[in-house]
Design a protein around this motif. Structure first.
Motif, PDB file in Angstrom:
ATOM      1  N   LEU A  28      28.372  26.720  56.623  1.00 26.95           N
ATOM      2  CA  LEU A  28      29.782  26.936  56.935  1.00 26.95           C
ATOM      3  C   LEU A  28      30.675  26.828  55.702  1.00 26.95           C
ATOM      4  N   ALA A  53      32.167  29.242  53.601  1.00 25.95           N
ATOM      5  CA  ALA A  53      33.339  30.137  53.656  1.00 25.95           C
ATOM      6  C   ALA A  53      34.263  30.003  52.452  1.00 25.95           C
ATOM      7  N   ASN A  54      33.679  29.990  51.258  1.00 32.04           N
ATOM      8  CA  ASN A  54      34.476  29.909  50.029  1.00 32.04           C
ATOM      9  C   ASN A  54      35.399  28.697  50.009  1.00 32.04           C
ATOM     10  N   THR A  55      34.881  27.559  50.440  1.00 29.29           N
ATOM     11  CA  THR A  55      35.716  26.358  50.522  1.00 29.29           C
ATOM     12  C   THR A  55      35.759  25.573  49.226  1.00 29.29           C
ATOM     13  N   THR A  69      31.129  34.231  66.008  1.00 27.33           N
ATOM     14  CA  THR A  69      32.228  33.648  65.252  1.00 27.33           C
ATOM     15  C   THR A  69      32.250  32.154  65.515  1.00 27.33           C
ATOM     16  N   SER A  83      34.299  28.640  64.964  1.00 28.71           N
ATOM     17  CA  SER A  83      35.642  28.125  64.712  1.00 28.71           C
ATOM     18  C   SER A  83      35.654  26.613  64.824  1.00 28.71           C
ATOM     19  N   TYR A  99      39.353  26.480  60.667  1.00 26.42           N
ATOM     20  CA  TYR A  99      38.218  27.174  60.059  1.00 26.42           C
ATOM     21  C   TYR A  99      37.750  28.258  61.017  1.00 26.42           C
ATOM     22  N   LYS A 100      37.394  29.428  60.444  1.00 27.09           N
ATOM     23  CA  LYS A 100      36.856  30.516  61.254  1.00 27.09           C
ATOM     24  C   LYS A 100      36.017  31.416  60.352  1.00 27.09           C
ATOM     25  N   LYS A 101      34.796  31.706  60.801  1.00 25.50           N
ATOM     26  CA  LYS A 101      33.925  32.577  60.022  1.00 25.50           C
ATOM     27  C   LYS A 101      32.957  33.283  60.962  1.00 25.50           C
ATOM     28  N   SER A 102      32.659  34.547  60.658  1.00 27.95           N
ATOM     29  CA  SER A 102      31.689  35.321  61.439  1.00 27.95           C
ATOM     30  C   SER A 102      30.333  35.299  60.755  1.00 27.95           C
TER      31      SER A 102
END
Length: 164
Positions: free
Chosen positions: A126, A128-130, A97, A99, A109-112
């Protein structure tokens, strides 16, 4: 914490991604070092650019890497930002993960991610649907390895790069 400083290098082409660890000052801490032998297996080896040195964690999960920038990153475009890691096959953090925290220690922000159990350099974008979102005032990058391909939970990383 150990301070790691890299000299600022000339950016030959602004369109190319640059490794932020080469031109920003930061402090890095890790959850553990194999047998506490920092001279042979310590955290600076993730950033030295040499193929035969690495950070070796000790056994146990989770393992983590925390990087605190001396000066916050003013703008981090997540659609272009890539985390590049070269693991030792058999010692891969196969669930991790990532962060990011801002200057107020708030998680922004946080993504696995799920790295493959291979020796090759792996790239994790990174986004993450930003939708092209940029984050401002990023102060801390944390990587937590929740699982390992090693039965004892050890992680070995030869190189760690944050490309922006």
């Amino acid at each position: 914490m150990h301070t790691i400083t890299k000299k600022k290098e000339k950016q030959s082409n602004m369109s190319e991604l640059q490794n932020i660890f080469q031109n920003k000052q930061f402090k890095c801490s890790v959850s553990s070092v194999l047998n506490k032998d920092v001279k042979q297996y310590g955290k600076p080896f993730m950033f030295d650019g040499l193929e035969d040195t690495a950070w070796y964690s000790d056994q146990g999960l989770p393992q983590s890497i925390n990087i605190v920038f001396n000066e916050p990153l003013e703008s981090l475009n997540l659609s272009l930002c890539q985390l590049k890691i070269k693991f030792q096959g058999g010692f891969v953090g196969n669930v991790m993960t990532v962060s990011l925290d801002d200057i107020n220690s708030q998680n922004i922000y946080k993504k696995s991610f799920y790295p493959d159990d291979i020796n090759d350099l792996q790239t994790f974008t990174l986004d993450a649907n930003t939708n092209g979102k940029s984050l401002g005032n990023v102060r801390k990058l944390s990587i937590v390895f929740e699982k390992s391909s090693d039965f004892f939970g050890r992680i070995i990383i030869y190189s760690l790069e944050l490309m922006t």
